[in-house]
Scaffold this motif. Structure first.
Motif, PDB file in Angstrom:
ATOM      1  N   MET A 121      18.506 -12.821  -8.606  1.00  0.00           N
ATOM      2  CA  MET A 121      16.798 -12.669  -8.511  1.00  0.00           C
ATOM      3  C   MET A 121      16.781 -12.540  -9.863  1.00  0.00           C
ATOM      4  O   MET A 121      16.014 -13.194 -10.526  1.00  0.00           O
ATOM      5  CB  MET A 121      16.462 -10.724  -7.625  1.00  0.00           C
ATOM      6  CG  MET A 121      15.179 -10.880  -7.671  1.00  0.00           C
ATOM      7  SD  MET A 121      14.342  -9.911  -7.147  1.00  0.00           S
ATOM      8  CE  MET A 121      15.025  -8.628  -7.722  1.00  0.00           C
ATOM      9  N   THR A 122      17.311 -11.265 -10.701  1.00  0.00           N
ATOM     10  CA  THR A 122      17.353 -11.434 -12.074  1.00  0.00           C
ATOM     11  C   THR A 122      17.359 -13.289 -12.893  1.00  0.00           C
ATOM     12  O   THR A 122      16.038 -12.977 -13.732  1.00  0.00           O
ATOM     13  CB  THR A 122      17.271 -10.140 -12.237  1.00  0.00           C
ATOM     14  OG1 THR A 122      19.188 -10.215 -12.434  1.00  0.00           O
ATOM     15  CG2 THR A 122      17.139  -8.753 -12.402  1.00  0.00           C
ATOM     16  N   GLY A 177      17.734 -15.831 -11.605  1.00  0.00           N
ATOM     17  CA  GLY A 177      16.691 -16.847 -11.767  1.00  0.00           C
ATOM     18  C   GLY A 177      15.578 -16.847 -12.116  1.00  0.00           C
ATOM     19  O   GLY A 177      14.541 -18.121 -12.245  1.00  0.00           O
ATOM     20  N   LEU A 178      14.824 -15.303 -11.342  1.00  0.00           N
ATOM     21  CA  LEU A 178      13.446 -15.771 -12.201  1.00  0.00           C
ATOM     22  C   LEU A 178      13.315 -15.520 -14.110  1.00  0.00           C
ATOM     23  O   LEU A 178      12.609 -16.204 -14.359  1.00  0.00           O
ATOM     24  CB  LEU A 178      12.942 -13.970 -11.882  1.00  0.00           C
ATOM     25  CG  LEU A 178      12.167 -13.371 -10.942  1.00  0.00           C
ATOM     26  CD1 LEU A 178      12.223 -11.848 -10.867  1.00  0.00           C
ATOM     27  CD2 LEU A 178      10.600 -14.289 -10.546  1.00  0.00           C
ATOM     28  N   LEU A 179      15.066 -15.738 -14.639  1.00  0.00           N
ATOM     29  CA  LEU A 179      14.229 -15.999 -15.929  1.00  0.00           C
ATOM     30  C   LEU A 179      14.825 -16.949 -16.402  1.00  0.00           C
ATOM     31  O   LEU A 179      14.333 -18.035 -17.538  1.00  0.00           O
ATOM     32  CB  LEU A 179      15.795 -14.747 -16.918  1.00  0.00           C
ATOM     33  CG  LEU A 179      15.200 -13.710 -17.170  1.00  0.00           C
ATOM     34  CD1 LEU A 179      16.909 -13.352 -17.797  1.00  0.00           C
ATOM     35  CD2 LEU A 179      14.988 -13.055 -18.328  1.00  0.00           C
TER      36      LEU A 179
END
Lengths: 662, 151
Positions: free
Chosen positions: A392-393, A395-397
């Motif tokens: 999640m982290t 991927g979002l970055l």
């Protein structure tokens, strides 16, 4: 005798490194050429000595000399010859010796090819390399000596860890170390520049090829490790966010940032201080990775070392080098003059954005990896940080960065035109959406985000090609002119395009396999069939056989499509006799860029066997994209501008041949 | 809203189905089974090194997988299942740590770094912009320039 010679050579290498660590610096301070020259000689000598030492250990492994403890612990007389070779670094002591070998190899390269470096810079770089070499040879000799003998030589070895008995072991660690340790050269250049208090675009021109070479090797090493895990571990995963994987991924992220910031520094003399800091941080992350893996702090498949004295020793090396370099940076950074002005919207600005995201991502992965350890040490609370967090982290970055990738090369230096670049990427966006929809439709739907993920990848590919397309002027000029223009472009332009295309290809692979993968867990008896990915697998039955050092049970499957037999596959489970350790050897068949992955499970009481079959659509794109990235690195490296010594040599050659007047 | 969408999108993408589940464990209802899978990927196999219970062959992982399925068939919501497993095994079992005081730094790092980095970029860009515009000639320079131009 040969073993003792190897041991002795390693001690000598330590002595030579100590000389190399001091004398060239003294020479640089006193401007004494003879003293500075010692660095060059010493670097070559210590490489030869470590190579002799490594050869001696290899000899012991190949001849199965079980009187050497390291061989007895990690080898077996019956294993195939290639694993006797690769087994040299398939254990803690040997892999540290390989680390040393590669480190001294890079120092020797600097010594040989660094003729056109300013003398004092070369001397300082070689000295810093020698500090690292001295620290690690001391570490090997004091805590991890591979040359220790056993008093009563046993008749048979304890075997190499079966998971490691694979060609993957022959290739993965050397490539990974070439990358890890290659960044030591960037580190040494940065520290040398800080010692001298001087840094210019020429510095960046020397650092960039090393960064590129190290980055290319690290990229290859990580991808190789990922593919190895994919086919060897038997459950078809290719990235686990395992701490050991993260330990290699963090330097990769930092190194990728370094690659891009060095570009700004070379072309525009901007971001000097940041580039130096990044060079220090990248190798620090490599050292940290070495510490995490070697100390056994993180218990995982890779950590064969669990002796705390080693951990403490590497921790001291870590504190010494990272702390030392950063303090030096703190003292000296103010002396480095910043140069090169640019507007926020510009090529420089885009590369700064790249650096911001990549370093944040590296820090995020680092925090996630170390947080459970730190939290437990401080508060005693035990938590886990696993794939859901990282996916999640991270991927979002990555999302904004991936969107921005095609923009970078289209923006001008100093002041760019974002709207103009956007307009020129219009076609790429359209191509991306069409390709995304087409693949989505071909896969019969799935999560709708998959469409956009694939569209993003295709947009990156098309966007990277846009740059080449525009620069060739294709469509406006004749094909011949366009071709001439293309061939006139610097190779680094193609390198950039290739690497960015590769990123797009990898992204498509990741999205496709994540969204469209199907799995079938079934109990099969001979004659039964299962459908997967449009193919039909018929189970024929089990066969028992024996390998050189294992017994094996294999299932035979016939693959057919629309009723026609087209292929067959064996999937096996092995039991390695020496360690009584089971492994799975998955059966994998490739169709285009997709794969069928067959893994054999437990046998059932009624004669059936549990079979796990995965259809992995477009999975080869993941590693195929990496091949593009590596090609990009290699092409960039061959850029005339970066070929070490090219300018000087070209001058010498052209001088005597006078061009006739027109 | 967009953040939320992105969040959901990545959760969908990252729910990678890889498993060591045996055929006899699989629930008859595909919807319930899919939920069990998704939950299993979030739970750590306590005796393994960095494996979820969905990936692991270990006995304990199998017990947990069966427990998760039992709770789901009993009608528990996803949150209730997770809460139950955590109450029995502690937070160590969660692969995606909860957002709370002790994980503040963990979740905060990317956000803080990104903001701090962006702020630093803005500040340095503004400083640079100040430099470039500060090219007006001082009166002394202007006088010299005039003198030169007069000649």
């Amino acid at each position: 005798m040969i073993i003792e010679l190897g041991h002795y050579a390693l001690v000598l290498a330590l002595a030579v490194s100590l000389l190399q660590a001091v004398l060239p610096i003294v020479g640089a301070v006193r401007n004494d050429r003879a003293l500075m020259e010692i660095g060059t000689v010493a670097a070559k000598a210590s490489f030869l000595l470590v190579a002799m030492s490594f050869a001696a250990l290899t000899y012991a492994h190949v001849t199965s000399d079980f009187s050497v403890r390291n061989v007895w612990e990690n080898s077996h007389s019956q294993i195939p010859l290639i694993y006797k070779f690769s087994g040299v670094w398939g254990n803690h002591e040997g892999s540290m010796l390989l680390w040393m070998l590669i480190l001294t190899f890079f120092s020797a390269l600097v010594a040989v090819f660094g003729d056109n470096l300013p003398e004092s810079l070369k001397a300082n770089v070689l000295a810093v390399q020698a500090w690292i070499a001295a620290a690690f040879s001391l570490f090997i000799l004091l805590t991890s000596n591979p040359f220790n003998r056993l008093l009563d030589a046993p008749g048979e070895g304890q075997d190499l860890n079966p998971v490691l008995q694979d060609v993957g072991l022959a290739i993965h660690p050397p490539l990974l170390y070439l990358g890890y340790v290659g960044f030591s050269v960037c580190f040494s250049f940065a520290v040398a520049a800080l010692i001298e208090g001087r840094i210019d675009a020429a510095w960046a021109r020397w650092v960039r090829p090393w960064t590129l070479a190290a980055w290319t090797c690290l990229t290859a090493g990580i991808a190789m490790g990922s593919y190895w895990a994919y086919y060897e571990l038997g459950w078809g995963g290719w990235w686990f966010w395992d701490p050991v994987e993260n330990a290699s991924f963090i330097p990769w992220l930092a190194g990728t940032a370094l690659l891009h910031s060095a570009l700004v520094m070379e072309k525009r003399e901007a971001l000097k201080i940041w580039t130096v800091l990044l060079a220090i941080m990248t190798f620090s992350m490599s050292l940290l990775g070495t510490f995490l893996v070697r100390s056994g702090v993180l218990t995982s498949v890779h950590a064969f070392a669990t002796d705390p004295t080693r951990g403490v020793f590497i921790l001291m090396i870590l504190i010494l080098f990272i702390g030392g370099a950063l303090s030096l940076f703190a003292f000296r950074a103010a002396h480095l003059k910043a140069g090169g002005l640019f507007a926020p919207i510009s090529r420089e600005g885009a590369l700064v954005f790249n650096n911001l995201i990549l370093t944040t991502a590296a820090a995020t992965v680092l925090t996630g990896t170390l947080y459970p350890l730190a939290l437990e040490a401080v508060t005693g609370a035990k938590i886990s940080v696993g794939p859901p967090f990282f996916n999640m982290t991270f991927g979002l970055l990555m999302l904004p960065l991936l969107l921005a990738v095609p923009f970078g090369p289209l923006l001008a230096w100093k002041r760019g035109d974002l709207l103009g670049a956007g307009q020129r990427l219009f076609a790429a966006v359209a191509i991306g959406l069409v390709a995304g929809s087409a693949i989505y439709y071909a896969q019969n739907g799935g999560p709708i985000m998959a469409l956009f993920g694939i569209a993003l990848g295709a947009y990156m590919i098309a966007g990277s090609l846009t740059e080449l397309f525009l620069r060739s002027g294709l469509g406006k000029v004749t094909g011949a002119v366009a071709l001439r223009r293309l061939s006139g472009l610097p190779r680094s332009v193609f390198g950039t395009a290739l690497a960015h295309i590769g990123l797009g290809v990898t992204l498509i692979g990741i999205v496709a396999v994540t969204a469209f993968e199907t799995e079938h867990i079934v109990e099969m008896k001979p004659g039964m069939t299962t459908d997967a990915g449009g193919y039909t697998l018929r189970f024929d039955g089990l066969r028992n056989s024996n390998g050189p050092n294992y017994s094996e049970q294999s299932g035979h499957f016939v693959i057919s499509r629309a009723g026609v037999n087209i292929d067959e596959v064996w999937s096996s489970k092995r039991l390695y006799t020496a360690r009584q350790m089971p492994t799975t050897e998955a059966g994998i068949r490739t169709f285009g860029v997709s794969q069928l992955y067959v893994s054999l499970g437990d046998g059932m009481a009624d004669g059936g066997v549990v079979v796990r079959i995965w259809w992995k659509p477009m999975i080869l794109c993941i590693w195929g994209g990496v091949l593009f990235m590596m090609a990009g690195g290699a092409v960039s490296l061959s850029d005339r501008r970066l070929r070490i010594g090219a300018p000087a040599r070209a001058k010498k050659q052209t001088k005597p041949v006078l061009e006739p007047a027109q | 809203m967009i953040r939320r969408l992105l969040f959901v999108a990545f959760m969908l993408l990252s729910a990678s189905p890889v498993f060591a589940v045996n055929p006899d464990e699989v629930l008859d209802d595909p919807a319930l089974e899919a939920r069990a899978r998704a939950l299993s990927a979030q739970l750590r196999c306590m005796v393994c090194q960095n494996q979820s219970i969905d990936d692991s062959n270990a006995e304990l992982a199998k017990d947990l997988r069966l427990l998760v399925r039992e709770r789901i068939t009993d009608g528990d919501s996803d949150e209730a299942v997770i809460a139950y497993v955590v109450s029995r095994y502690g937070e160590f079992v969660l692969l995606n740590p909860r957002f709370e005081t002790k994980t503040l730094l963990l979740w905060g790092t990317p956000v803080v770094l990104l903001l701090a980095g962006a702020a630093a970029m803005l500040v340095s860009a503004r400083r640079r912009a100040g430099k470039t515009t500060g090219t007006a000639l001082s009166t002394e320079e202007q006088a010299r320039l005039d003198a030169v131009l007069k000649d």
